[in-house]
Design an enzyme around this catalytic site. Sequence first.
Site, short mmCIF file in Angstrom:
data_model
loop_
_atom_site.label_atom_id
_atom_site.label_comp_id
_atom_site.label_asym_id
_atom_site.label_seq_id
_atom_site.Cartn_x
_atom_site.Cartn_y
_atom_site.Cartn_z
N ARG A 91 0.88 -1.18 0.00
CA ARG A 91 0.00 0.00 0.00
C ARG A 91 0.91 1.23 0.00
O ARG A 91 1.75 1.38 0.89
CB ARG A 91 -0.94 0.01 1.22
CG ARG A 91 -1.99 -1.09 1.16
CD ARG A 91 -3.11 -0.85 2.14
NE ARG A 91 -4.08 0.11 1.64
CZ ARG A 91 -5.07 0.60 2.39
NH1 ARG A 91 -5.19 0.24 3.65
NH2 ARG A 91 -5.94 1.45 1.88
N ASP A 97 -2.49 9.30 7.07
CA ASP A 97 -1.61 8.26 6.52
C ASP A 97 -0.24 8.81 6.20
O ASP A 97 0.73 8.06 6.12
CB ASP A 97 -2.25 7.64 5.27
CG ASP A 97 -3.37 6.69 5.68
OD1 ASP A 97 -4.46 7.19 6.01
OD2 ASP A 97 -3.11 5.47 5.74
N ASN A 155 -5.17 11.39 3.94
CA ASN A 155 -5.98 10.52 4.80
C ASN A 155 -7.12 9.95 3.95
O ASN A 155 -7.27 10.29 2.77
CB ASN A 155 -6.51 11.29 6.01
CG ASN A 155 -7.11 10.37 7.05
OD1 ASN A 155 -6.49 9.37 7.44
ND2 ASN A 155 -8.32 10.65 7.51
N LYS A 156 -7.90 9.10 4.57
CA LYS A 156 -9.00 8.39 3.88
C LYS A 156 -9.83 9.33 3.02
O LYS A 156 -10.17 10.43 3.45
CB LYS A 156 -9.86 7.70 4.94
CG LYS A 156 -11.05 6.92 4.45
CD LYS A 156 -10.74 5.93 3.35
CE LYS A 156 -9.60 4.99 3.67
NZ LYS A 156 -9.11 4.25 2.47
O1 MRU Z 1 -7.68 2.39 3.93
P1 MRU Z 1 -7.52 2.37 5.43
O2 MRU Z 1 -8.71 1.82 6.14
O3 MRU Z 1 -6.23 1.70 5.83
O4 MRU Z 1 -7.38 3.90 5.81
C1 MRU Z 1 -7.23 4.26 7.15
C2 MRU Z 1 -7.12 5.73 7.34
O5 MRU Z 1 -7.19 6.51 6.43
C3 MRU Z 1 -6.85 6.20 8.73
O6 MRU Z 1 -7.43 7.45 8.96
C4 MRU Z 1 -5.32 6.32 8.93
O7 MRU Z 1 -4.66 5.19 8.45
C5 MRU Z 1 -4.96 6.55 10.35
S1 MRU Z 1 -5.33 5.15 11.36
C6 MRU Z 1 -4.79 5.53 12.92
#
Ligand code: MRU
Length: 343
Positions: A88, A232, A242-243
């Site tokens: 990822r 992230d 971030n997401k």
């Molecule tokens: O695709 P994901 O579910 O891994 O995405 C997660 C996020 O975007 C979180 O906000 C981020 O990783 C922080 S988790 C403490």
Amino acid sequence: MLPFRSLAWTGHSLRLLDQRRLPHVTEYVECTTVAEVAAAIAAMTVRGAPAIGVAAAYGVVLAAQAVTDFDSLPAVLQTAAASLKAARPTAVNLAWAVDRLLQVSGPDLATWQARLLAAAHRLYQEDAEINYQIGCQAQAVIPNEATVIHHCNTGALATVDYGTALGAIRVAAEQGKKLMVYLDETRPRLQGASLSAYELLAYGIPFRVMVDGASGHLMRTQKVDLCIVGCDRVAANGDVANKIGTYNLALAAKAHNVPFYVACPLSSLDLTTPHGEAIPIEERDSREITHIGDRPIAPLGTPVYNPAFDVTPAAYVTAFITEKGLVYPPYGETLPRLREMLS
Ligand code: MRU
């Protein structure tokens, strides 16, 4: 005591709670090879930036444990590291954790392998401690009786324990604060509706799940005290990956004068990336959009745009909440200064 653990070392394998099956099915997946760990990260069996970092560290350990002669270990570790990092691309914690393991060495095979395992255990331990610290630091900006909006899942499932943004909410509740948490459902994979709701139910914290598009309406019609999200990767100028949907939430928060906080372990800070445009954004399978589970919801062959993350410009971030304290603008100066202070 938590009723679940996102990941655990069994003594010979990495056990992952399969987050694709939650909240209705509790099933664990056991990884005994680095290829299985990389595949589990890519498939989002384990997810959340800190959790995939720690899982990848154990992936390096599994690669090392499969080696029988000292001379081939360095090349095996390099190949393992490359496959894990490629699983990822957006969360910098993944590369950060793998690079920490690559710094380990030993005078013979057994010592090197044992040191790698110890380093992975250290990361595991540190992650829970750092998240708890973030939660404590966040209390400066979470008032009692607060109404809070949260995006995605950033809790114990996304980390080793506590979590970052959701960890801050959990610490607030543990300190006796009364909260109402609005959880963005977080299309397309619904980490808010499935995972954050599962966690807040377990902690007994009042919440409501809403569709992502409801946050603007909520902020326009009701008093919302703050938005809090995870990250992230944070670039040197404070831009935040971030997401997907985080940027929309930040725009709506700005329009309604609602403070927008980013909970950020220092392992998510990437000073080698100058700004958000340089952050690689993962694009995922179109099926995440065209189907819900196995059920198609779009016409067959529908073209899809499915970025898994977005970038929120630094100007929309009220403050970063780190394990070392709150960081305010100008981020181009304050974030590098924080890193310098700690090195
Ligand atoms: O695709 P994901 O579910 O891994 O995405 C997660 C996020 O975007 C979180 O906000 C981020 O990783 C922080 S988790 C403490």
